[in-house]
Design an enzyme around this catalytic site. Sequence first.
Site, PDB file in Angstrom:
ATOM      1  N   TYR A 115       0.842  -1.192   0.000  1.00  0.00           N
ATOM      2  CA  TYR A 115       0.000   0.000   0.000  1.00  0.00           C
ATOM      3  C   TYR A 115       0.881   1.248   0.000  1.00  0.00           C
ATOM      4  O   TYR A 115       1.727   1.428   0.877  1.00  0.00           O
ATOM      5  CB  TYR A 115      -0.908  -0.026   1.231  1.00  0.00           C
ATOM      6  CG  TYR A 115      -1.856   1.127   1.296  1.00  0.00           C
ATOM      7  CD1 TYR A 115      -2.861   1.276   0.352  1.00  0.00           C
ATOM      8  CD2 TYR A 115      -1.742   2.083   2.292  1.00  0.00           C
ATOM      9  CE1 TYR A 115      -3.733   2.355   0.408  1.00  0.00           C
ATOM     10  CE2 TYR A 115      -2.617   3.159   2.355  1.00  0.00           C
ATOM     11  CZ  TYR A 115      -3.603   3.283   1.407  1.00  0.00           C
ATOM     12  OH  TYR A 115      -4.464   4.346   1.468  1.00  0.00           O
ATOM     13  N   ASP A 188      -0.573  -7.459   6.209  1.00  0.00           N
ATOM     14  CA  ASP A 188      -1.670  -6.582   5.787  1.00  0.00           C
ATOM     15  C   ASP A 188      -2.553  -7.434   4.883  1.00  0.00           C
ATOM     16  O   ASP A 188      -2.189  -7.746   3.752  1.00  0.00           O
ATOM     17  CB  ASP A 188      -1.122  -5.350   5.055  1.00  0.00           C
ATOM     18  CG  ASP A 188      -2.226  -4.395   4.592  1.00  0.00           C
ATOM     19  OD1 ASP A 188      -3.399  -4.822   4.518  1.00  0.00           O
ATOM     20  OD2 ASP A 188      -1.908  -3.230   4.284  1.00  0.00           O
TER      21      ASP A 188
END
Length: 396
Positions: A115, A188
């Site tokens: 990300y 994540d």
Amino acid sequence: MSQPNAPSEPAGSAEFSRRSLAAQAMGGIDPHTRAVVRPLHVATTFVRDPDNGYSSGYCYARPDNATVREAEAVLAMLEGAEAGALLFGSGMAAATAVFGALEPGDHVVAGTVMYWALKRWLREEAPRRGLDLTFVDTDDPETLRAAMRPDRTKLVWIETPGNPLWTVTDIVAAAEIAHAAGARLAVDSTAASPVHTRPLELGADLVMHSGTKILNGHSDVVAGVLAAARADGFWERIKGIRSGSGGILGPFEAFLLMRSLRTLHLRAAAQSAAALDLARRLSAHPHVSRVLYPGLPEDPGHAVAARQMRDGFGFMLSIRVAGGEAGAIATAARVRLWKRATSLGGVESLIEHRASVEGPGSPCPPDLLRLSAGVEDVDDLFRDLDAALRAAHDVA
Ligand SMILES: *Cc1c(COP(=O)(O)O)cnc(C)c1O
């Protein structure tokens, strides 16, 4: 549509499956009215007992809140998190709490594909906090192993599938490599959701989600989640950071998130089936040079994804447009049903020219469009994208 990875099994020792428990918010009812939806607790403070104690367990709303706790219990159940889950005001607040719990001098290995906002934060903030960072392609276990510095590496941070190329990292292998060097593994898992992958059961120590994405799924809450395999000192430190820095999720957001978690399994199944269907059809499209989706058998991450994901491969895919960057931007400009917007996992399908968002230094190819499949009619989604790809090609 049948999907070539393992079907889900009922929750380990529990009598009912995770899907059943989530649908009923763990069966919680309001004890006063017997309402099937628990009330929203908005109070910031709680009355002390005459003997000076707090028999309810609540004292002040920054460290803790009853509505937040209820959503956390469902999330901990979904992840199989022995130590429980913590809700934060955003995914970034959750992720940065993990790095905040490290000590100056600690070495961190993180994925190249991750990300973008978190990578930027790590590049800018981690050195100021005395953290030493190495970015590697975590989808190759040998590359990951070579990056470890025994006794100095304290955290391995992976994202799988990894945004926006949807590369897959083998969680079992990453956990073995991290633990052999004395480090923790944090995952994540935003793009997988607890429906498709449960990292703690595969050996990870921590799992993180942006609750803003499919967990809430209706594009109306910003939230973050951490869940832990063990209630150790590191987890206590993370709890202290949330309380001390005031990063807790607000009760109204927790209430909306809880409402969304009741339908998570339905949404994840529908959105993943749509993503797979779109990936297959777009693979044969004359104006698409490549489809990036771990559900496709020819995808480099497919074999690992088929092992560690169940009931589908997630709702995110990317396409590389044959007409290059101009073709990609022109395609996004011409969709009518898909919405041109950042974010992912909502019930409305989103399209994004990702390189425009990430800017210089991003590993994202300029011809890439990131697609988040929603719950609309998949034939409509395909026809809209197909028309946009053809129209963009005709003007180029
Ligand atoms: C959105 C996202 C984040 C950050 O979450 P916020 O809720 O926007 O702070 C982190 N990781 C991934 C994979 C995301 O998609």
